[in-house]
Write an enzyme that holds these catalytic residues in place. Structure first.
Site, short mmCIF file in Angstrom:
data_model
loop_
_atom_site.label_atom_id
_atom_site.label_comp_id
_atom_site.label_asym_id
_atom_site.label_seq_id
_atom_site.Cartn_x
_atom_site.Cartn_y
_atom_site.Cartn_z
N GLU A 78 0.83 -1.22 0.00
CA GLU A 78 0.00 0.00 0.00
C GLU A 78 0.86 1.26 0.00
OE1 GLU A 78 -2.93 -0.37 3.16
OE2 GLU A 78 -4.17 -1.62 1.90
N GLU A 126 -5.40 -8.44 -0.95
CA GLU A 126 -6.04 -8.30 0.36
C GLU A 126 -7.51 -8.03 0.14
OE1 GLU A 126 -4.57 -5.52 3.28
OE2 GLU A 126 -2.49 -5.92 2.72
C1 BG6 Z 1 -4.39 -2.83 4.74
C2 BG6 Z 1 -3.05 -3.30 5.19
O1 BG6 Z 1 -4.42 -1.46 5.00
O2 BG6 Z 1 -5.53 -3.23 5.39
C3 BG6 Z 1 -3.07 -4.38 6.25
O3 BG6 Z 1 -2.20 -3.66 4.13
C4 BG6 Z 1 -4.23 -4.14 7.18
O4 BG6 Z 1 -1.82 -4.39 6.88
C5 BG6 Z 1 -5.52 -4.24 6.38
O5 BG6 Z 1 -4.25 -5.02 8.25
C6 BG6 Z 1 -6.79 -4.11 7.18
O6 BG6 Z 1 -6.77 -2.95 7.97
P1 BG6 Z 1 -6.98 -3.05 9.53
O7 BG6 Z 1 -6.79 -1.69 10.05
O8 BG6 Z 1 -8.37 -3.55 9.71
O9 BG6 Z 1 -5.99 -4.02 10.01
#
Ligand code: BG6
Length: 482
Positions: free
Chosen positions: A177, A380
């Site tokens: 990201e 993701e």
């Molecule tokens: C993304 C990241 O921003 O979202 C992860 O690459 C992160 O590291 C994921 O865990 C989900 O966000 P959060 O704040 O719910 O963990």
């Protein structure tokens, strides 16, 4: 049921070292920037502590104890039929301070074992070189990515890794990201120093802070492009991708001012970095943005040549939710941790204020295809939710199944639209620490981890209902979503 997913589609899950491994001081590891973040919640932002050994709860220190569950966790992934596992390397296991020349052998050995186990189980490792952490020493002594010397430290680290794991790893991501640093997390992503006790994840930036963030980001973009070239030179089979936080923005209404604002948000959020990494130069909007915010950025001829020569092979991104923009400043709000805009009346929101919008994923996949014509990977995607153990000791996470089903269907539809999507890794296939809040209670996994928001628990793994469901999805190559 018919499936649009091509043969050989990569199915799997993702983790990040600082949110999963724990073992923050094991086998010569140095402390990373993530090790200095205290736990928070949706209402209580995470804070930074200069002393990572002071009393208090630092989630990354133990995380999901993945470091001590490596074999068992890889077996679970293999059992689900994963063909890809996205993980990150903790830079500090290899170079504890970040500016050494010689790597820490124990760190190299650890990841070799991980990659070999993946291969033995038919799993392709997809490796992120930097996922929201860098050696803390580089922040304390150099000021993080604001210092140009970090380019060389990172290139040395990455080259060591590329050489060490040649033949074991083919898919690489340079920075997780990369667009988050200047939008939300100048400490999280860029390692820029923040005062002790400060909140390091913020959605408001002054022009001076933007100047620092965009300069640091430029150094990351140059470092990334250098590593792409080195990876290709070392082995033409290496495939290197960018990784963008996919932040789709809609206009709240059809009012032209709203439509223009949404377009600008998409340009800034997604294409500022994506264009540099895919096309090899800053887009026109970036230059306009610098002028608007009085940013002086030095892009030397040498930098420009590096950016042009180091373009990526694939575009990967995270996708959780969409945002909505309005030109009416009074209506703008913080809709959840890490998301700003205004609530979309057509969508539902999680407890953390994140919308569920599978159609936005289809829109984004199509938009990226029109813009870049590159292979795409969703690296993701998932639902952060509270899971409750039933009296029978099971977790009936039908809400997570519903979320994943809709997004997999959206990907299938996008492939039918003509998108070249090559892989999908669900976020936090095993429960891990939330980056935004530091909580464990915000669970993403299809495998439960027994630990709570103070770090207590047995770390026992327990497959949830979604585990068997995802296993069926993979076995049917996306045809069986029931
Ligand atoms: C993304 C990241 O921003 O979202 C992860 O690459 C992160 O590291 C994921 O865990 C989900 O966000 P959060 O704040 O719910 O963990």
């Amino acid at each position: 049921m018919a499936t649009h997913f091509p043969k050989g589609f990569l199915w799997g899950g993702a983790t990040a070292a600082n949110q999963y491994e724990g073992a923050w001081q094991a086998d010569g590891k140095g402390d990373s920037t993530a090790d200095h973040l205290l736990g928070g919640s949706v209402t209580q932002p995470r804070r930074f502590a200069e002393d990572a050994e002071q009393p208090g709860y630092f989630p990354a220190h133990v995380a999901s104890d993945g470091y001590h569950h490596t074999e068992a966790d890889i077996k679970l992934m293999a059992d689900m039929g994963f063909s890809v596992y996205r993980l990150s390397i903790a830079w500090t296991r290899l170079f504890p301070k970040g500016d050494e020349r010689e790597p820490n052998q124990a760190g190299l050995d650890y990841y070799r074992r991980v990659f070999e186990l993946c291969r033995q189980n038919g799993i392709e490792p997809l490796v992120t070189l930097s996922h929201f952490e860098l050696p803390y020493h580089l922040t304390a002594a150099y000021g993080g990515w604001g210092d140009r010397r970090l380019i060389d430290f990172y290139v040395h680290y990455a080259t060591t890794v590329l050489r060490e794991y040649a033949g074991l790893v083919r898919y690489w991501i340079t920075f997780n990201e990369i667009n988050i640093g200047f939008l939300l997390g100048s400490y999280l992503s860029l390692g820029l120093p923040v005062p002790d006790g400060a909140v390091p994840i913020s959605t408001t930036q002054t022009d001076a802070a933007l100047q620092a963030s965009l300069t640091a980001l430029h150094h990351q973009l140059v470092a990334s492009a250098k590593v792409v070239q080195i990876a290709h030179a070392l082995d033409p089979a290496n495939q290197v991708g960018c990784m963008i936080a996919g932040m789709v923005a809609y206009p709240l209404t059809a009012a032209p001012a709203d439509v223009l604002l949404a377009q600008r948000a998409n340009e800034l959020n997604n294409f500022y970095c994506g264009d540099v990494q895919v096309r090899g130069h800053y887009p026109a909007m970036a230059k306009r943005y610098w002028q608007e915010h009085d940013i002086q950025l030095t892009v030397t001829d040498a930098d420009a040549a590096v950016l042009a020569a180091g373009t990526v092979d694939f575009y990967s991104f995270s996708y959780y939710s969409s945002g909505t923009e309005t030109a009416d400043a009074d209506k703008r709000e913080l809709t959840g941790n890490m998301s700003v805009g205004v609530k979309n009346p057509y969508l539902t929101y999680s407890e953390w204020g994140w919308s569920t919008d599978p159609t936005g994923l289809r829109w984004y996949l199509n938009t990226l295809t029109s813009r870049y014509e590159l292979p795409l990977m969703v690296v993701e995607n998932g639902l952060g939710a509270v899971d409750t153990l039933t009296a029978a000791g099971t977790i009936e996470d039908d809400y997570r199944i519903a979320y994943l089903r809709e997004h997999i269907q959206a990907m299938s539809d996008a492939i039918a639209d003509g998108v070249n999507l090559i892989g999908y890794t669900i976020w936090g296939w095993v429960d891990l620490v939330s980056a935004g809040t530091g909580q464990m209670a915000k669970r993403y996994g299809v495998v439960y981890v027994d630990r709570d928001d103070t770090g207590q628990g047995t770390f026992r793994r327990l497959p949830k209902k979604s585990y068997a469901w995802y296993k069926r999805v993979i076995a049917s190559n996306g045809a069986d979503l029931a």
